[in-house]
Write an enzyme that holds these catalytic residues in place. Structure first.
Site, short mmCIF file in Angstrom:
data_model
loop_
_atom_site.label_atom_id
_atom_site.label_comp_id
_atom_site.label_asym_id
_atom_site.label_seq_id
_atom_site.Cartn_x
_atom_site.Cartn_y
_atom_site.Cartn_z
CG HIS A 49 -18.26 -29.98 -0.80
ND1 HIS A 49 -17.04 -30.02 -1.42
CD2 HIS A 49 -18.53 -31.26 -0.46
CE1 HIS A 49 -16.59 -31.26 -1.46
NE2 HIS A 49 -17.49 -32.04 -0.88
CG ASP B 276 -15.32 -27.33 -2.35
OD1 ASP B 276 -16.26 -26.77 -1.77
OD2 ASP B 276 -15.12 -28.56 -2.28
CB SER C 122 -15.12 -34.46 0.39
OG SER C 122 -15.69 -34.59 -0.88
#
Length: 494
Positions: free
Chosen positions: A194, A229, A342
């Site tokens: 992402h 992810d 992230s």
């Protein structure tokens, strides 16, 4: 992975008795008694934990409702770095600018050796009190104003920071920042899908990567894995980078200390600490990058809006809408993970990677306001063992495989006559893995590959964590009887 808690002997608030004098080991031959509050095994006790923040990336489609999560992403790593030399000298002759300190290259080994000792002891081992306020090791800088009181986290930060990078992703549809973790000295870096796709908004994203010492590189995408992810990128013309060292995430305990390192809100080289809050946890997250697979959707077994969100980073909004959901197995931690973390590292008390930060929980159940932005003490990281498998496959083949059970599942607890939690099989695919293992409609899976299964998300996450063709055992309940079976997984296809 066990899910046991290690009690803190000092939680009662009672004063800690003074350390008893050490016996004359030369006379008795017996080891000195352990310090009160320190486990016999040498495992650090609660309160001495370390955490590291995860990197941030492009905003989630719901970033407008979740400004705290906009633009932050998490990344993973696959290569094992060289182990720290535990026999290296602890001399105070290593150069730090114009000052001298102990070699920080052996910080992790030193920290492990002095676990449970006071800050002064660690400071005397690691940093010389020569008035030096900045400690450098390779590509990182750690400020130390009082060398006599530095703690274990200082050593962990010094070891981990050179292996964590900040990623800037931009495209015509938006942009954002996230973090990444170095896998190899020549520039392979793990992060989140992402982050490098702006949550599926673009397949043509320009990437710029900044290391902890301020060097900037262009980067290209080696491969993405939207099912878990994870993504691998390659820095252009990079040499001499510091790869992260991998820990065995299957050996973690609840209560283990952790450190998160990344760039929350674009603040690179940020370090936070906490503990492992839970293991064997699975979460379901909306993702615009996930392939449109009918079975993938039906396997989830959850209805309603998820309270879990990718920790998107700074920048413009990425994907416009979610096309599906993914179920992933995670480590839950209370280390502060914020937008921009992230793809960053979650490390243990030796500075070794235990997970890649990927998501946070929001207080508003998916519709939080700006007043609820940021960490609420519930963050999630993809376990290092899964990260290594997936990234190794991406580097070798450009993509990763995932297991397929060949069954439609839901939550057993939702059934009216259910008296057990688990994943309820509603249908099996003819010739699929579940059918070949003898599973039938109505069976309730309660354990998969040694991990407890409490709902459909647990089962899906554990199946997807394994590679196609992997063998696993499972436990299920049929007509009130507990049975077991071995299964050879099929391959999930897009």
């Amino acid at each position: 992975m066990s899910d046991s808690n290690t009690p803190d002997p000092n939680t009662s608030g009672a004063p800690v008795p003074p350390r008893p004098p050490l016996p004359d080991s030369g006379a008795t031959g017996h080891p000195a008694p352990s310090t009160p509050g320190q486990a016999e095994s040498g495992t650090p006790q609660p309160g001495n934990g370390w955490f590291a923040h995860a990197p941030q990336t492009a905003q989630h489609p719901q970033a407008a409702q979740h400004p705290q999560t906009a633009g932050h992403h998490a990344a993973g790593a696959s290569f094992s770095a060289q182990p720290t030399d535990t026999h290296a000298s602890r001399t105070t002759d290593a150069k730090v600018g114009s000052g001298k300190i102990v070699a920080v290259l052996v910080a992790a080994a030193i920290v492990g050796a002095v676990s449970g000792l006071g800050g002064a002891a660690i400071g005397n081992d690691m940093f010389a009190a020569n008035g030096t306020s900045v400690v450098s090791q390779g590509s990182t800088t750690v400020t130390v104003n009082d060398p006599d009181t530095v703690n274990q986290t200082t050593g962990i930060a010094a070891k981990t920071l050179p292996s964590v990078v900040t990623i800037s992703a931009t495209s015509s549809s938006g942009g954002g920042t996230g973090s990444g973790v170095v896998l190899s000295s020549d520039g392979y870096v793990v992060t989140n899908t992402h982050v490098v796709t702006l949550d599926g908004a673009s397949s043509d994203v320009a990437l710029r990567v900044t290391t902890s010492d301020g060097k900037v590189y262009d980067a290209t995408v080696v491969g993405t894995d939207p099912i878990y992810d994870l993504a691998v990128i390659k820095l252009t013309d990079a040499t001499g980078l510091t790869p992260i060292t991998f820990a065995d995430s299957s050996k973690l305990n609840v209560g283990d200390t952790t450190v998160a390192v990344g760039a929350p809100l674009g603040l690179s080289n940020t370090v936070t600490t906490g503990i492992v809050s839970a293991l064997n946890r699975s979460i379901q997250i909306a993702s615009s990058a996930v392939p449109d697979s009918g079975e993938q959707q039906q396997d989830q077994g959850q209805n309603g809006e998820s309270p879990f969100q990718f920790d998107f980073g700074q920048g413009q909004q990425g994907g416009s809408s979610s096309s599906g959901t993914i179920s992933i197995a995670v480590i839950q931690t209370d280390a502060a993970i914020n937008p921009g973390n992230s793809g960053g590292a979650l490390v243990d008390d030796k500075g070794d990677l235990i997970g890649i930060n990927v998501a946070i929980a929001t207080a508003g159940g998916g519709s939080s306001s700006s007043s609820e932005a940021g960490s609420i003490g519930v963050g999630f990281s993809i376990p290092a063992n899964i990260v290594k498998r997936v990234t190794d496959e991406i580097i070798a083949d450009g993509s990763a495989t995932h297991g397929l059970l060949g069954a439609m599942v839901g939550n057993a607890a939702d059934a009216q006559d259910s008296d057990i939690a688990g994943a309820l099989i509603s249908d099996v695919t003819s010739g699929g893995a579940a059918a070949q293992a003898g599973l039938k409609s109505g069976d309730v899976v309660t354990e998969f590959d040694g991990v407890p299964v409490r709902d459909a998300t647990d089962l899906t996450a554990q199946v997807r964590a394994l590679a196609a063709g992997a063998k696993a055992s499972l436990v299920y309940v049929r007509d009130g009887k507990t049975l077991s079976a071995d299964v050879t997984l099929g391959e999930l296809t897009e």
